[in-house]
Design an enzyme around this catalytic site. Structure first.
Site, PDB file in Angstrom:
ATOM      1  N   GLU A 126       0.860  -0.613   0.020  1.00  0.00           N
ATOM      2  CA  GLU A 126      -0.155  -0.042   0.061  1.00  0.00           C
ATOM      3  C   GLU A 126       1.206   1.309  -0.129  1.00  0.00           C
ATOM      4  OE1 GLU A 126      -2.586   0.299  -0.579  1.00  0.00           O
ATOM      5  OE2 GLU A 126      -4.024  -1.298   0.286  1.00  0.00           O
TER       6      GLU A 126
ATOM      7  N   ARG B 283       0.461   3.787  -2.893  1.00  0.00           N
ATOM      8  CA  ARG B 283       0.378   5.208  -3.311  1.00  0.00           C
ATOM      9  C   ARG B 283       1.274   6.191  -2.831  1.00  0.00           C
ATOM     10  NH1 ARG B 283      -5.170   4.070   0.290  1.00  0.00           N
ATOM     11  NH2 ARG B 283      -5.982   1.809  -0.658  1.00  0.00           N
TER      12      ARG B 283
ATOM     13  N   ASP C 182      -5.135  -9.646  -8.080  1.00  0.00           N
ATOM     14  CA  ASP C 182      -5.522  -8.956  -9.592  1.00  0.00           C
ATOM     15  C   ASP C 182      -4.099  -8.636  -9.700  1.00  0.00           C
ATOM     16  OD1 ASP C 182      -4.779  -7.970  -7.551  1.00  0.00           O
ATOM     17  OD2 ASP C 182      -6.733  -6.141  -7.119  1.00  0.00           O
TER      18      ASP C 182
ATOM     19  N   GLU D 267     -11.258   0.287 -10.831  1.00  0.00           N
ATOM     20  CA  GLU D 267     -11.309  -0.613 -11.867  1.00  0.00           C
ATOM     21  C   GLU D 267     -12.252  -0.441 -13.603  1.00  0.00           C
ATOM     22  OE1 GLU D 267      -9.330  -1.260  -7.801  1.00  0.00           O
ATOM     23  OE2 GLU D 267     -11.665  -1.502  -8.307  1.00  0.00           O
TER      24      GLU D 267
ATOM     25  N   THR E 164      -0.451   0.674 -10.229  1.00  0.00           N
ATOM     26  CA  THR E 164      -2.440  -0.020 -10.132  1.00  0.00           C
ATOM     27  C   THR E 164      -2.582   1.379  -9.399  1.00  0.00           C
ATOM     28  OG1 THR E 164      -3.097  -2.116  -9.277  1.00  0.00           O
ATOM     29  CG2 THR E 164      -1.026  -0.995  -7.613  1.00  0.00           C
TER      30      THR E 164
END
Length: 629
Positions: free
Chosen positions: A219, A223, A363, A532, A619
């Protein structure tokens, strides 16, 4: 400079051949050949005199004849019948001689034709259509509203709780919303937000990196590290000046990113295998395993874009080397037709369990295989070929093992194998899986338009299969929205198949054709403002140029505005998308500003901005330049 009409000059020459102007010599020679005057009269002196007189007369008439020029487009606009016009002017041979051709604009040079393989009509439509300019502005206004709530009630915290009007640190306390939203503000030209976010980062972030405790490696990388690196590039990194003219100098973003990455590296160096630990304590720094001892497959394989780019811009290969060891190691692990379980052990370096899915914990493993390969750009060599090979094998496995069709109306979806290949198939599809249509399209054309890829004969059979699957899945992802009462998708959906059905669990929109295809269980009805689907709509619009993807994106945006907007500032997740009015969850995820609104803004904008063959989005939707661009 004159603009070219959107048709081939070959067509102009063919369709308007009867209008082409003939030279004076051709006029006379044809007249002499077709004239009924006998050749014998030319030989006598009287005949010669008469012939000269006729020639001078014709020349005089042609030079002194005046006729108002006709506008070709104007004639068409007024419904002029060209054959009737031809009959008026063509009753005599002289009429045919005098008639002037339509004024056609000159052809443009290749440089004037623009980029991105678009026709003139499309360029005009994209750049001048006031509807999409207005809609893009609406998205910017939504971003400013989201930021205003965060700034007012939660500045410096990771996330906003818009109903409670307070902030919360759920991601380690590094001000994740500030960093996640910064490049969105840069892209939108929201200079006040850029200044506010940049000033906070300059004043507080470095100190927080030094003093904060436990953060999740994945994360924090996607980010915060990704956001800092994108801000570095967009603010003019590698150039002499700050192109944004707001916030800190680019080098500050890079230095802060490097300080953070140096601490995150301990997750790699502390592990006995190339698989990193899941968590890092920043102030030590130290790293440790998750409570169950396992790392998520997607998390350990979704760090490489960021660490590769950091190595490129700072000239230190250590970041890329540590991150790429993960994929080099996974390359040799056993797989099921390219598909992998969702857990992996940092102690043994082996996959754990048999659960195969493209939703949570699985994913972005597949997403980063193709994106890391694309990131290499013109410098791509044999050392990275294995990434493309792993991606292609995995997508073949998806088509063979995970893709099924719902009944009664045939929605294509991607299910799961919770007990591996030999176990039963589950018709469960997370909203997270809706990243896949965009990834499939990107992998097929490598970021250029489908039209250009077809024209240049660049698409293999598998590419065409993946493009078809991408469009089918995008349709399904959109219907996951439109089938509910709110027009917003649930976190998880199940699909009605011959083997699986449950009654009384539809989305609430009885007017939807697919109300009987999609099953939404009570525990799965929440919406977290996820990006998404709009991410895939953005990519598919860029690649196929089909305007329906824009329209679908606008419908989704309108539903977000109607049901998740909080008047005092910010947006809220929802508890149940099937009921009206929906209950709210009191949470605005950082990715609503960092991803969802960014992708919607780019979807409604000019396709020359962030071309997909020049940039790769991590992502968390932070754009990073492809090498060589």
């Amino acid at each position: 400079m004159s603009k070219s009409l959107p048709y081939s000059m070959k067509d102009v020459h063919y369709d308007n051949a009867k209008f082409r102007q003939r030279s004076f010599v051709k006029v006379i020679s044809q007249s002499l050949i077709t004239s009924n005057i006998k050749r014998e009269c030319i030989s006598c002196s009287t005949g010669k005199f008469l012939m000269l007189l006729m020639i001078f007369g014709l020349a005089y008439l042609m030079l002194t004849h005046t006729s108002s020029p006709h506008s070709f487009s104007g004639g068409l606009a007024k419904g002029t019948n060209l054959s009737e016009e031809s009959m008026k002017h063509g009753s005599t041979k002289l009429g045919r001689f005098w008639r002037k051709p339509p004024r056609l604009p000159p052809r443009l040079s290749p440089d004037e034709k623009g980029t991105n393989n678009k026709t003139i009509n499309e360029l005009v439509r994209l750049n001048a259509d006031p509807i999409w300019i207005e809609r893009q502005q609406k998205v910017k206004e939504a971003f400013l509203h989201a930021w205003s709530g965060y700034k007012k009630y939660a500045m410096g915290y990771d996330e906003l709780m818009p109903l409670s009007q307070r902030g919360v640190d759920g991601l380690g306390g590094l001000g994740a919303t500030v960093v996640d939203a910064l490049d969105t503000a840069m892209i939108m030209g929201a200079n006040e937000v850029v200044s506010e976010a940049g000033s906070w980062i300059e004043t507080h972030l470095s100190d927080k990196i030094s003093k904060k405790g436990q953060v999740n490696l994945f994360e924090t990388t996607i980010r915060v590290l990704g956001g800092l690196l994108s801000a570095y590039h967009l603010s003019g990194g590698g150039q002499q000046t700050n192109s944004m003219r707001e916030g800190p100098k680019p080098i500050f973003y890079l230095e802060t990113a490097r300080k953070l990455a140096d601490r995150l590296l301990v997750a790699f160096t502390s592990s006995p295998t190339p698989i990193p630990f899941s968590d890092v304590v920043l102030h030590d720094p130290s790293a440790h395993r998750a409570p169950d001892g396992l790392s998520s497959t997607s998390e350990v394989s979704t760090l490489q874009l960021e660490f590769n780019y950091l190595s490129t811009v700072c000239g230190d290969p250590k970041y890329s080397m540590e991150a790429m060891k993960v994929l080099e190691h996974m390359k040799n692990l056993p797989k099921v037709e390219g598909l992998v379980p969702i857990y992996i052990s940092p102690d043994s370096g082996e996959f754990s369990g048999e659960n195969i899915r493209l939703g949570s914990r699985g994913d972005s493993y597949y997403e980063y295989l193709i994106k890391i390969w694309l990131q290499q750009g013109s410098s791509r060599d044999a050392n990275f070929t294995y990434l493309h090979d792993m991606y292609e094998e995995a997508m073949q496995g998806v088509r063979h093992l995970l893709v099924q069709t719902s009944i009664p109306n045939g929605l294509v979806f991607v299910g799961e194998l919770p007990y591996g290949q030999k176990g039963s198939f589950s018709p469960k599809m997370d909203h997270l899986v809706c990243f896949l249509p965009g990834t499939l399209a990107l992998g097929a054309t490598k970021g250029i338009t489908k039209e250009k890829a077809m024209k240049d004969n660049l698409l293999k059979f598998d590419d065409l299969e993946n493009l078809k699957l991408a469009e089918d899945l995008a349709k399904t992802c959109f219907e996951m929205y439109s089938v509910t009462s709110t027009g917003l998708a649930p976190e998880i959906a199940y699909f009605h198949t011959k083997e699986y059905t449950e009654g009384g669990l539809d989305g609430g929109n009885k007017g939807s054709k697919f109300v009987d295809d999609i099953i939404i269980k009570h525990a799965d009805r929440h919406n977290l403002l996820r990006p998404e689907t709009v991410e895939s709509l953005f990519v598919l619009y860029r690649i196929t140029e089909d305007p329906k993807y824009r329209e679908w994106g606008w419908q989704i945006f309108e539903a977000f505005e109607k049901y998740t907007k909080v008047e005092s500032g910010g947006y809220s997740s929802l508890e149940d998308v099937t009921e009206l009015p929906p209950r709210r969850r009191d949470k605005m995820e950082t990715f609503y500003l960092g991803e969802t609104l960014k992708y919607l803004y780019l979807l409604f904008g000019d396709s020359s901005i962030f071309p997909l063959d020049k940039f790769v989005f991590n992502t968390e939707a932070h754009p990073l330049p492809i090498k060589g661009n």
